[in-house]
Design a protein around this motif. Structure first.
Motif, short mmCIF file in Angstrom:
data_model
loop_
_atom_site.label_atom_id
_atom_site.label_comp_id
_atom_site.label_asym_id
_atom_site.label_seq_id
_atom_site.Cartn_x
_atom_site.Cartn_y
_atom_site.Cartn_z
N ILE A 247 1.16 -1.41 -0.11
CA ILE A 247 -0.23 0.27 0.12
C ILE A 247 0.98 1.52 0.53
CG2 ILE A 247 -1.39 1.43 1.01
CD1 ILE A 247 -2.66 -1.87 2.32
N LYS A 248 2.18 1.51 0.94
CA LYS A 248 3.07 2.59 0.67
C LYS A 248 3.34 2.69 -0.40
CE LYS A 248 3.56 2.58 5.52
NZ LYS A 248 5.46 2.02 7.19
N SER A 249 3.87 1.18 -1.25
CA SER A 249 4.35 1.50 -2.51
C SER A 249 3.16 2.11 -3.45
CB SER A 249 5.01 0.74 -2.76
OG SER A 249 5.41 0.17 -4.67
N GLN A 250 2.25 1.66 -3.89
CA GLN A 250 1.77 2.70 -4.64
C GLN A 250 1.17 3.51 -4.00
OE1 GLN A 250 -2.09 -0.41 -3.97
NE2 GLN A 250 -1.05 -2.10 -4.97
N LYS A 251 1.04 4.19 -2.94
CA LYS A 251 0.28 5.61 -2.24
C LYS A 251 2.33 6.27 -3.09
CE LYS A 251 0.45 8.85 1.77
NZ LYS A 251 -0.08 8.10 3.10
N THR A 252 3.49 5.54 -2.69
CA THR A 252 4.16 6.46 -3.42
C THR A 252 4.17 7.07 -4.84
OG1 THR A 252 5.49 5.39 -1.91
CG2 THR A 252 6.94 6.42 -3.45
N GLU A 253 3.67 5.91 -5.55
CA GLU A 253 3.85 6.01 -6.80
C GLU A 253 2.46 6.49 -7.52
OE1 GLU A 253 3.25 1.98 -8.70
OE2 GLU A 253 4.90 1.42 -7.92
N LEU A 254 1.55 6.71 -6.60
CA LEU A 254 -0.10 7.39 -6.66
C LEU A 254 0.77 9.04 -6.43
CD1 LEU A 254 -2.79 5.75 -5.11
CD2 LEU A 254 -2.24 6.63 -7.64
N ASN A 255 1.22 9.50 -5.78
CA ASN A 255 1.53 10.66 -5.34
C ASN A 255 2.82 10.81 -6.11
OD1 ASN A 255 0.69 10.49 -2.52
ND2 ASN A 255 1.63 10.25 -1.66
N GLN A 256 3.58 10.30 -7.62
CA GLN A 256 4.64 10.51 -8.34
C GLN A 256 3.48 11.02 -9.10
OE1 GLN A 256 7.76 7.57 -7.93
NE2 GLN A 256 8.64 8.04 -6.63
N THR A 257 2.64 9.82 -9.82
CA THR A 257 1.79 9.69 -10.49
C THR A 257 1.07 11.46 -11.25
OG1 THR A 257 1.66 8.07 -10.84
CG2 THR A 257 0.30 9.10 -12.25
N ILE A 258 0.43 11.72 -9.60
CA ILE A 258 -0.14 13.40 -9.11
C ILE A 258 1.12 14.18 -9.66
CG2 ILE A 258 -0.72 14.96 -7.51
CD1 ILE A 258 -2.34 11.97 -6.31
N GLU A 259 2.05 14.11 -8.95
CA GLU A 259 2.69 14.91 -9.36
C GLU A 259 3.18 15.49 -10.48
OE1 GLU A 259 6.65 14.01 -7.39
OE2 GLU A 259 5.29 15.02 -5.24
N GLU A 260 3.64 13.92 -11.16
CA GLU A 260 3.53 14.13 -12.65
C GLU A 260 2.51 15.01 -13.79
OE1 GLU A 260 4.36 10.61 -14.12
OE2 GLU A 260 7.21 10.04 -13.37
N LEU A 261 1.18 14.69 -13.07
CA LEU A 261 0.11 15.18 -13.80
C LEU A 261 0.27 16.39 -13.54
CD1 LEU A 261 -2.46 12.36 -13.12
CD2 LEU A 261 -1.21 13.11 -15.22
N GLU A 262 0.57 17.30 -12.48
CA GLU A 262 0.30 18.39 -11.70
C GLU A 262 1.00 19.15 -12.39
OE1 GLU A 262 0.65 18.49 -7.92
OE2 GLU A 262 -1.52 17.82 -7.35
N ASN A 263 2.71 18.60 -12.90
CA ASN A 263 3.38 19.34 -13.71
C ASN A 263 2.54 19.63 -15.39
OD1 ASN A 263 5.32 19.84 -11.38
ND2 ASN A 263 6.15 18.07 -11.87
N THR A 264 2.22 18.62 -15.58
CA THR A 264 2.03 18.24 -16.59
C THR A 264 0.48 19.18 -17.42
OG1 THR A 264 2.36 16.04 -17.18
CG2 THR A 264 0.95 17.19 -19.38
N LEU A 265 0.42 19.84 -16.09
CA LEU A 265 -1.02 20.69 -16.47
C LEU A 265 -0.21 21.95 -16.71
CD1 LEU A 265 -3.89 21.23 -16.11
CD2 LEU A 265 -3.72 21.21 -13.95
N ARG A 266 0.51 22.19 -15.33
CA ARG A 266 0.85 23.38 -15.42
C ARG A 266 2.07 23.99 -16.95
NH1 ARG A 266 2.49 22.07 -9.90
NH2 ARG A 266 4.86 21.11 -10.73
N ASP A 267 2.46 22.82 -17.37
CA ASP A 267 2.49 23.05 -18.94
C ASP A 267 1.94 23.73 -20.21
OD1 ASP A 267 5.53 22.51 -18.20
OD2 ASP A 267 5.73 19.97 -18.47
N LYS A 268 0.72 22.54 -19.81
CA LYS A 268 0.36 22.52 -20.64
C LYS A 268 -1.00 24.24 -20.40
CE LYS A 268 0.15 18.83 -22.46
NZ LYS A 268 0.57 18.95 -24.54
#
Length: 360
Positions: A247-268
């Motif tokens: 669960i912790k690993s999945q949470k870490t991956e989700l947090n990384q994915t959220i950060e990547e999506l937020e960065n992509t959203l800012r770029d867009k």
């Protein structure tokens, strides 16, 4: 709040109260973070937690020695106030603010405990005057008031301690003789009035406590039910403890994915702003293109008119040889004008072509 009550520590937090119906859910009492302050009343020697939302008091809790502030998460804490018949919850912006508030709570709780002990000692000393008998034993003309007892819910509310007149011991001979002096009579009358006042307060507190017993029992049953539910939940979580690393690993991956999506959203969003600016520039170029196209059509129309005039002149040249020389002069003039117009048309065409290339 009186003039003697002053704030001694303040912070900001979101304020909640427990749902009085379910005793499980939190109800927000403030739409945003508000100031929560510790106050000290030097007149009554008590500490209070007070918070105002505008002019409305959403927290008014007197700290007692039996209260406990519990951290339920990194940024949330709660305490129960039996006098207000509710449970308060505070959500802080950082863990540091929560820890600081908890430290102050423990500090002022200890101060309230010491103040209560001193108050009880003073009350015992004031209500226990005695005279030593000839045999060395202490005897009192009045029965001392029993110190306040804590009620079944662990709060600091006091129970009825009115002394029973039937069980009051008889004063000794020396005490009675000493009590008949005018000075001592006034003293015992003052003591009696103080005792009557204390007894009246204790009786009122007893009535209030009695009225709240049923409600406290209901709260206790609800808390027991909640404890059982939490116990079952803890058991389930213990069974699922082997899955915690996953669960912790999945949470870490989700947090990384959220950060990547937020960065992509800012770029867009930045790219969209650039496209909006380019679109505005394109609209300006389109307006210029429309103006140049209109001018080109007008120039072509004038060119056709000039060509028709040239054809008529050639026909008249064939018909009239005598006017040939004048016609040639007119033709040269017309040719020069036409060349100028054609040159302008060519420049316009080149300009339009450059603008179209820049726009593309």
């Amino acid at each position: 709040m009186g003039n003697e009550e002053q704030p001694i520590y303040s912070t900001r937090a979101h304020v909640f109260q427990i749902d009085p119906n379910t005793k499980k859910n939190w109800l927000p009492t403030s739409k945003h973070a508000v100031t929560v302050s510790y106050f000290y009343d030097s007149t009554r020697n008590v500490y209070r937690i007070i918070s105002l939302d505008g002019t409305k008091a959403i927290i008014n809790s007197t700290i007692s020695p039996n209260m406990t502030f519990t951290k339920t998460s990194q940024k949330f804490g709660q305490w129960a106030d039996s006098r207000a018949n509710t449970v308060y919850g505070l959500g802080f912006s950082t863990e540091h603010h929560l820890s600081k508030f908890a430290e102050k709570f423990a500090e002022y709780k200890e101060a309230a405990r010491l103040a209560k002990e001193k108050s009880q000692e003073k009350m015992e000393m004031a209500t226990s005057p005695s005279q030593e008998s000839p045999g060395g034993e202490l005897s009192s003309p009045l029965t001392p008031v029993t110190p306040p007892m804590e009620n079944i819910n662990g709060t600091d509310e006091i129970c009825d301690t009115t002394p029973n007149s039937d069980s009051r011991p008889e004063p000794s001979q020396n005490a009675l003789a000493f009590a008949h002096s005018p000075a001592m009579t006034k003293h015992w009358e003052a003591e009696l009035e103080a005792l009557k006042g204390n007894n009246a307060k204790l009786t009122a507190a007893l009535l209030e406590s009695t009225a709240n017993v049923k409600q406290w029992k209901q709260q206790l049953a609800a808390y027991q039910e909640e404890a059982e539910r939490l116990h079952k939940r803890v058991t389930e979580l213990e069974c699922q403890s082997n899955q915690t690393p996953v669960i912790k690993s999945q949470k870490t991956e989700l947090n990384q994915t959220i950060e990547e999506l937020e960065n992509t959203l800012r770029d867009k969003e930045e790219e969209m702003e650039k496209l909006k600016e380019e679109l505005e520039t394109m609209n300006d170029l389109m307006e210029q293109k429309d103006t140049l196209t209109q001018k080109l059509e007008e120039t072509e129309l004038r060119s056709r008119v000039l060509e028709e005039q040239l054809a008529g002149a050639e026909q008249r040249l064939e018909e009239n040889q005598e006017e040939q020389e004048n016609f040639r002069k007119s033709l040269r003039t017309l040719l020069e004008l036409l060349d100028g117009k054609i040159f302008e048309l060519t420049e316009l065409r080149d300009t339009l072509a450059r603008l179209i290339e820049e726009a593309s």
